[in-house]
Write a protein that holds these residues in place. Sequence first.
Motif, PDB file in Angstrom:
ATOM      1  N   ASN A 382      37.921 -25.259 -11.332  1.00 35.36           N
ATOM      2  CA  ASN A 382      39.338 -25.564 -11.544  1.00 35.36           C
ATOM      3  C   ASN A 382      39.970 -26.160 -10.291  1.00 35.36           C
ATOM      4  O   ASN A 382      40.747 -27.118 -10.360  1.00 35.36           O
ATOM      5  CB  ASN A 382      40.067 -24.281 -11.957  1.00 35.36           C
ATOM      6  CG  ASN A 382      41.534 -24.531 -12.264  1.00 35.36           C
ATOM      7  OD1 ASN A 382      41.905 -25.619 -12.692  1.00 35.36           O
ATOM      8  ND2 ASN A 382      42.367 -23.528 -12.038  1.00 35.36           N
ATOM      9  N   SER A 385      38.595 -29.716  -9.781  1.00 36.10           N
ATOM     10  CA  SER A 385      39.151 -30.662 -10.753  1.00 36.10           C
ATOM     11  C   SER A 385      40.588 -31.022 -10.401  1.00 36.10           C
ATOM     12  O   SER A 385      41.028 -32.157 -10.641  1.00 36.10           O
ATOM     13  CB  SER A 385      39.091 -30.058 -12.157  1.00 36.10           C
ATOM     14  OG  SER A 385      39.935 -28.929 -12.264  1.00 36.10           O
ATOM     15  N   GLN A 386      41.332 -30.077  -9.811  1.00 41.82           N
ATOM     16  CA  GLN A 386      42.704 -30.388  -9.400  1.00 41.82           C
ATOM     17  C   GLN A 386      42.721 -31.338  -8.211  1.00 41.82           C
ATOM     18  O   GLN A 386      43.629 -32.170  -8.087  1.00 41.82           O
ATOM     19  CB  GLN A 386      43.457 -29.104  -9.078  1.00 41.82           C
ATOM     20  CG  GLN A 386      43.725 -28.244 -10.308  1.00 41.82           C
ATOM     21  CD  GLN A 386      44.683 -27.106 -10.042  1.00 41.82           C
ATOM     22  OE1 GLN A 386      45.666 -27.268  -9.322  1.00 41.82           O
ATOM     23  NE2 GLN A 386      44.412 -25.966 -10.635  1.00 41.82           N
ATOM     24  N   THR A 388      40.502 -33.696  -7.803  1.00 41.69           N
ATOM     25  CA  THR A 388      40.239 -34.980  -8.456  1.00 41.69           C
ATOM     26  C   THR A 388      41.497 -35.531  -9.124  1.00 41.69           C
ATOM     27  O   THR A 388      41.770 -36.735  -9.083  1.00 41.69           O
ATOM     28  CB  THR A 388      39.121 -34.819  -9.499  1.00 41.69           C
ATOM     29  OG1 THR A 388      37.977 -34.243  -8.871  1.00 41.69           O
ATOM     30  CG2 THR A 388      38.747 -36.165 -10.104  1.00 41.69           C
ATOM     31  N   SER A 389      42.291 -34.640  -9.742  1.00 41.36           N
ATOM     32  CA  SER A 389      43.533 -35.075 -10.381  1.00 41.36           C
ATOM     33  C   SER A 389      44.520 -35.615  -9.356  1.00 41.36           C
ATOM     34  O   SER A 389      45.221 -36.601  -9.614  1.00 41.36           O
ATOM     35  CB  SER A 389      44.161 -33.912 -11.156  1.00 41.36           C
ATOM     36  OG  SER A 389      43.297 -33.458 -12.176  1.00 41.36           O
TER      37      SER A 389
END
Length: 424
Positions: A382, A385-386, A388-389
Amino acid sequence: MPNLEHPAYPAATLLHLESLVPCRESQVSMLLSIFGERQQFSFPSIFIYGHTSSGKTYVMQTLLNTLQLPHVFVNCVEYFTSRLLLEEILMQLQSCCSETEQTSHVHCDTFNDFVRLFKQAVVSEELEDQTLYIVLDRAEQLREMEANILPAFLRLQELTDRNVTVVLLSEIVWELFRPNIGCFEPFTLYFPDYSIGHLQKILSQNHPPEYSVDFYAAYINILLGVFYMVCRDLKELQHLAALNFSKYCEPVVRGEANERDTRKLWKNIEPHLKKAMHTVYLREISSLWMFRVGFGLSAHTHVELPYYSKFLLIAAYLASYNPVRTDKRFFLKHHGKIRKTNFMKKHEKTSNHLLGPKPFPLDRLLAILYSIVDNRVAPTANIFSQITSLVTLQLLSMVGHNDQLDGPRYKCTVSLDFIRAIAR
């Protein structure tokens, strides 16, 4: 003289349709020619493509509703699996056939089931005597479904032996749809972008009744002169026109100028339009709040982020603007004694904010994150992925090459005002 003519429909209906679809008369005329009369078999599948806000969805909905043609309209983004898509088509088909609005849920797992249930649904005399149109908006999502879905929709008229036409609406060209194994080729129709003259005509139709048409047309001309080079999205331009019109009218309301005093009106609205350039395509703030704060901060400052993304962005800012040797002093509780010295390198005498952000490795970002968050944070998927966001949102930028052995390096691209806003 009306541009739309067709022997199957009354002239008054076509004239009303023409008034609803300005600057798209040629495309509507082509569609009417393809559709033919109600009881005639039309082309099995039609592929309509064009950029965003070129009028594809609006024209199809207006055309089918105005001429009262039986149709099913489904957005493939909302119904993102083949099962959801097929069941929604059948449920809308039930509502077309039955007089009551209540429809029972239909279970449809495969396209074979869909063909069988579709034949059963089209038993009404009303639908047997006229063409049924199935419109699939955002049809590029069909490429993500099973391989047989797109070719089967293109040949639905043949598979069901019914008078049905499938219309695909997309923003990409047909060549990106065509399967490698081949398929039935649809009739393709291109919707070009609106020119500046078309946008002027369409936007001028929404003038407020308390002001003259020429006054609002002059305002639209000024608006397009500022925004046309950076934004040609009709929906966004309509939003900007409604947002800034009250500022344009202020000199007239106060009695300082009349509707023909274009110079004073332009001088009053010019700074607001230039500041509004920073919020094009952003809808986080309302017009009331925008003018209340006077554009003190950019709209980027008010983007809502997830909980840990805010801390990641703060940690990235600290890593970009603080030297590595200060991490121990700032982020460790028991860092021991630090010897004071007046020695500073020449480049460190300059403020880090003037030198710009420095790249930092991922390990340093996570170490600062763990020190500024109160509770313990596990390095889960998680968190990554944040990160990457944040790169996708261009709040962080990845620097260096992907083949580095020491892992990725990042830079923080936001300002101090942004960090202060999300840290509140």
